[in-house]
Scaffold this active site. Structure first.
Site, short mmCIF file in Angstrom:
data_model
loop_
_atom_site.label_atom_id
_atom_site.label_comp_id
_atom_site.label_asym_id
_atom_site.label_seq_id
_atom_site.Cartn_x
_atom_site.Cartn_y
_atom_site.Cartn_z
CD GLU A 94 -3.00 0.75 -0.02
OE1 GLU A 94 -3.11 1.67 -0.87
OE2 GLU A 94 -3.65 -0.30 -0.07
CD GLU A 148 -2.49 5.75 -5.88
OE1 GLU A 148 -2.60 6.49 -4.89
OE2 GLU A 148 -3.30 4.83 -6.14
#
Length: 155
Positions: A67, A74
């Site tokens: 994560e 991102e």
């Protein structure tokens, strides 16, 4: 020698800052953290040994690490120029896919470890016999939801 040690220790500070920043800004990481806490709490109802706890820690650490990596990808490819837009979107999708694949694997491990009907059937009775534990669990759930769903902070 002292400057090398200082630089080495500074790396831990940067890593901790990255984890803290992700916890402040990434809802999915907060969800995984809350899920990990509840998994570890409910694992106390089982007679898990070192191997089972090692599997749980590896699964929890793997999901949270991926994560963090997904969040980093991102950020790194956010707002690309027109020439790299498709590649950036694909990179983000692949990083999210890595989290999904490992999360499915971790859930499978969780099912294999926790699917013991006799233990599961005994948990409500134990909670009914321990009203303080039940109250703490009930109070923790809205707190966890608020923690997970808090608005994204800038930073």
């Amino acid at each position: 020698m002292k400057s090398e040690l200082r630089r080495f220790l500074r790396g831990f500070h940067y890593a901790a800052s990255g984890v803290w920043a992700a916890l402040r800004t990434e809802r999915n990481l907060r969800f995984h953290l809350c899920a990990a806490v509840y998994v570890l709490l409910f694992s106390r109802f089982y007679s898990f040994g070192r191997l089972e706890y090692a599997l749980l820690v590896l699964c929890i650490g793997g999901v949270m690490s991926l994560e963090l990596a997904n969040s980093a990808v991102e950020r790194a490819v956010d707002r690309p120029d027109a020439e790299h837009w498709a590649a950036a979107g694909l990179a983000k999708d692949m990083a999210a896919g890595a989290v999904l694949v490992f999360s499915i694997a971790a859930a499978t491990v969780g099912i294999a470890l926790f699917w013991q009907p006799a233990v599961l059937a005994g948990i409500p009775g134990w909670l009914a016999g321990h009203p303080l534990a039940l109250a703490l669990l009930a109070a923790s759930l809205p707190c966890a939801v608020c923690f997970v769903l808090q608005p994204k902070k800038k930073g």
